[in-house]
Design an enzyme around this catalytic site. Structure first.
Site, PDB file in Angstrom:
ATOM      1  N   SER A   1      -2.501   6.066 -14.136  1.00  0.00           N
ATOM      2  CA  SER A   1      -3.088   6.517 -12.874  1.00  0.00           C
ATOM      3  C   SER A   1      -4.239   7.482 -13.122  1.00  0.00           C
ATOM      4  O   SER A   1      -5.288   7.413 -12.470  1.00  0.00           O
ATOM      5  CB  SER A   1      -2.020   7.179 -12.001  1.00  0.00           C
ATOM      6  OG  SER A   1      -1.104   6.228 -11.520  1.00  0.00           O
TER       7      SER A   1
ATOM      8  N   TYR B   1       3.287  -2.523  -8.341  1.00  0.00           N
ATOM      9  CA  TYR B   1       2.119  -3.265  -8.827  1.00  0.00           C
ATOM     10  C   TYR B   1       1.969  -4.573  -8.063  1.00  0.00           C
ATOM     11  O   TYR B   1       2.930  -5.121  -7.538  1.00  0.00           O
ATOM     12  CB  TYR B   1       2.275  -3.589 -10.321  1.00  0.00           C
ATOM     13  CG  TYR B   1       2.206  -2.401 -11.235  1.00  0.00           C
ATOM     14  CD1 TYR B   1       0.984  -1.813 -11.550  1.00  0.00           C
ATOM     15  CD2 TYR B   1       3.364  -1.873 -11.816  1.00  0.00           C
ATOM     16  CE1 TYR B   1       0.914  -0.726 -12.416  1.00  0.00           C
ATOM     17  CE2 TYR B   1       3.306  -0.783 -12.677  1.00  0.00           C
ATOM     18  CZ  TYR B   1       2.080  -0.224 -12.969  1.00  0.00           C
ATOM     19  OH  TYR B   1       2.010   0.857 -13.816  1.00  0.00           O
TER      20      TYR B   1
ATOM     21  N   ARG C   1       7.497   3.749 -13.211  1.00  0.00           N
ATOM     22  CA  ARG C   1       6.864   4.371 -12.044  1.00  0.00           C
ATOM     23  C   ARG C   1       7.943   4.984 -11.155  1.00  0.00           C
ATOM     24  O   ARG C   1       8.342   4.417 -10.146  1.00  0.00           O
ATOM     25  CB  ARG C   1       6.030   3.343 -11.296  1.00  0.00           C
ATOM     26  CG  ARG C   1       4.863   2.824 -12.115  1.00  0.00           C
ATOM     27  CD  ARG C   1       3.997   1.896 -11.303  1.00  0.00           C
ATOM     28  NE  ARG C   1       3.273   2.645 -10.279  1.00  0.00           N
ATOM     29  CZ  ARG C   1       1.955   2.665 -10.159  1.00  0.00           C
ATOM     30  NH1 ARG C   1       1.217   1.998 -11.007  1.00  0.00           N
ATOM     31  NH2 ARG C   1       1.383   3.337  -9.207  1.00  0.00           N
TER      32      ARG C   1
ATOM     33  N   GLN D   1       5.811  11.149 -12.686  1.00  0.00           N
ATOM     34  CA  GLN D   1       4.462  11.232 -12.124  1.00  0.00           C
ATOM     35  C   GLN D   1       3.540  12.145 -12.927  1.00  0.00           C
ATOM     36  O   GLN D   1       2.350  11.856 -13.077  1.00  0.00           O
ATOM     37  CB  GLN D   1       4.534  11.700 -10.674  1.00  0.00           C
ATOM     38  CG  GLN D   1       5.006  10.620  -9.710  1.00  0.00           C
ATOM     39  CD  GLN D   1       4.998  11.092  -8.265  1.00  0.00           C
ATOM     40  OE1 GLN D   1       4.875  12.279  -7.988  1.00  0.00           O
ATOM     41  NE2 GLN D   1       5.140  10.161  -7.350  1.00  0.00           N
TER      42      GLN D   1
ATOM     43  N   ASP E   1       1.893  10.178 -15.825  1.00  0.00           N
ATOM     44  CA  ASP E   1       1.322   8.878 -15.481  1.00  0.00           C
ATOM     45  C   ASP E   1      -0.122   8.757 -15.964  1.00  0.00           C
ATOM     46  O   ASP E   1      -1.082   8.963 -15.218  1.00  0.00           O
ATOM     47  CB  ASP E   1       1.410   8.667 -13.971  1.00  0.00           C
ATOM     48  CG  ASP E   1       1.047   7.257 -13.551  1.00  0.00           C
ATOM     49  OD1 ASP E   1       0.613   6.469 -14.418  1.00  0.00           O
ATOM     50  OD2 ASP E   1       1.187   6.938 -12.357  1.00  0.00           O
TER      51      ASP E   1
END
Length: 383
Positions: A137, A233, A126, A131, A134
């Site tokens: 997500s 997390y 992460r 990103q 990801d």
């Protein structure tokens, strides 16, 4: 370099690893894309749309696997059943997808033994550079949205306030447990539908995000232990702190109509947040949608893949919600996986730099061994 996209054969899986838009980007990047015939139909993408994007549509499934340099998938490869996909992946090939390694340790061991280099996108670090890749997500966004729709459908009352000739209908009250990507999307969706929403999370840092969506954040002042682990997390709390957490949830669950639970801890069973005793205090006709069902569930009464009723409360344990919205879920997944493919290639050729944080962190098997430490330890502990 040839990237092959086989048709997903797991029951209920309607997504496809690459969409025509993603194919166009990869072809411009110098890659050859081959797609198994009919692989995108369940997600509303025709074979013709793939051909127009520059892909070759292949009817011979075994040839598709045999001639590939890289295989892009959604689900982990099957080792038995309708098609032994693991046996189709030859030594030296690269596999990219959601491998669900902790739930598929035998498959991971087999891939290592066959000399396959595999990348599990759920292991993606992460960091800012990752990103665009990801996948977790992206799929959590779909799940959070769909969970609220399931709750709204199952609940025997309106979500929004309505002013009618028969009087004013008060809005439904929704509680979201866990304010990660899925939880935040659930909050946003419930608010759009007009519900009164409150949310709980052990990470104080998410308070601002929850409130920015118009929900009430349930403060956890009595939790004096930091609930955030590595990578942002949530982490498991101590036994004492977990009891305080349950007490706080019990206080707030009594007067709600719907609960969406989203709490997960990477590599571990989902924390139990709703006990059967709590369910007994809820209003008859209330609904719980447990997005952690596949990991054991946040609710004591959850049965993965089933809807059950306890104390006149419906407890839903849906699996693979992203596959129930295959068109947009595939578009999001394809953008993620195509970004990763561009990351590990240069000028149309594979360039694997295992010193790179993204490449090295995402790799599960390579060179005949399991290289991901957490997965290696899990296999070792299992014996």
């Amino acid at each position: 370099m040839i990237v092959s996209v086989p048709k997903e054969v797991v029951s209920g899986e309607h997504r496809v690893a690459l969409t025509p838009d993603a194919v166009r980007r990869l072809v411009r990047g110098g890659l050859t894309i081959r797609v198994e015939q009919g692989s995108g139909l369940a997600a509303s993408f025709t074979d013709k749309s793939y051909e127009e994007a520059g892909a070759e549509v292949v009817t011979n499934s075994e040839a598709l696997w045999h001639e590939a340099d890289v295989i892009a998938k959604v689900q982990p490869p099957l080792a038995n059943g309708a098609r032994n996909e693991v046996a189709l992946i030859e030594s030296g090939k690269v596999l990219v997808g959601l491998l669900q390694p902790f739930a598929n340790l035998d498959v991971i061991s087999d891939l290592a033994g066959r000399g396959v280099t595999s990348f599990g996108l759920e292991a993606l670090p992460r960091i800012t550079r990752a990103q665009s890749m990801d996948v977790l997500s992206a799929m959590s966004t779909v799940a959070g949205y769909k969970a609220v729709l399931l709750a709204a459908t199952a609940l025997g009352k309106f979500f929004p306030m309505l002013v009618t000739a028969a009087g004013t209908i008060i809005p439904a009250k929704v509680l979201v447990l866990g304010a990660g990507v899925a939880g935040l999307q659930a909050i946003a969706t419930a608010k759009r539908l007009g519900a009164v929403v409150k949310a709980f999370d052990v990470r104080p840092a998410v308070k601002e995000q929850v409130e920015s969506l118009g929900a009430t954040f349930i403060a956890a002042e009595q939790l004096n232990e930091e609930g955030e682990g590595s990578g942002g997390y949530a982490k498991a709390l101590s036994e004492d702190q977990h009891k305080r957490e349950l007490d706080l949830i019990a206080e707030n669950i009594v007067d709600v109509d719907a609960v969406i639970t989203t709490a997960l801890i990477p590599g571990k069973p989902a924390p139990e947040l709703i006990t059967n005793e709590m369910i007994a205090t809820m209003r008859p006709g209330s609904v719980i949608v447990d997005l952690a069902a596949e990991a054991g569930g946040n609710c004591e009464a959850t049965e993965a893949g089933k809807d059950v009723e306890l104390h006149h409360v419906k407890v839903m344990g849906p699996l693979n919600l992203a596959a129930s919205m295959p068109a947009d879920a595939s578009r999001m997944y394809a953008k993620n996986i195509s970004a990763f493919l561009m990351h590990i290639t240069k000028d149309g050729e594979l360039q694997l730099d295992f010193d790179d944080e993204i490449t090295g962190g995402t790799c599960i098997t390579h060179g005949g061994t399991v290289v991901h430490e957490a997965i290696k330890n899990a296999i070792s502990e299992r014996g």
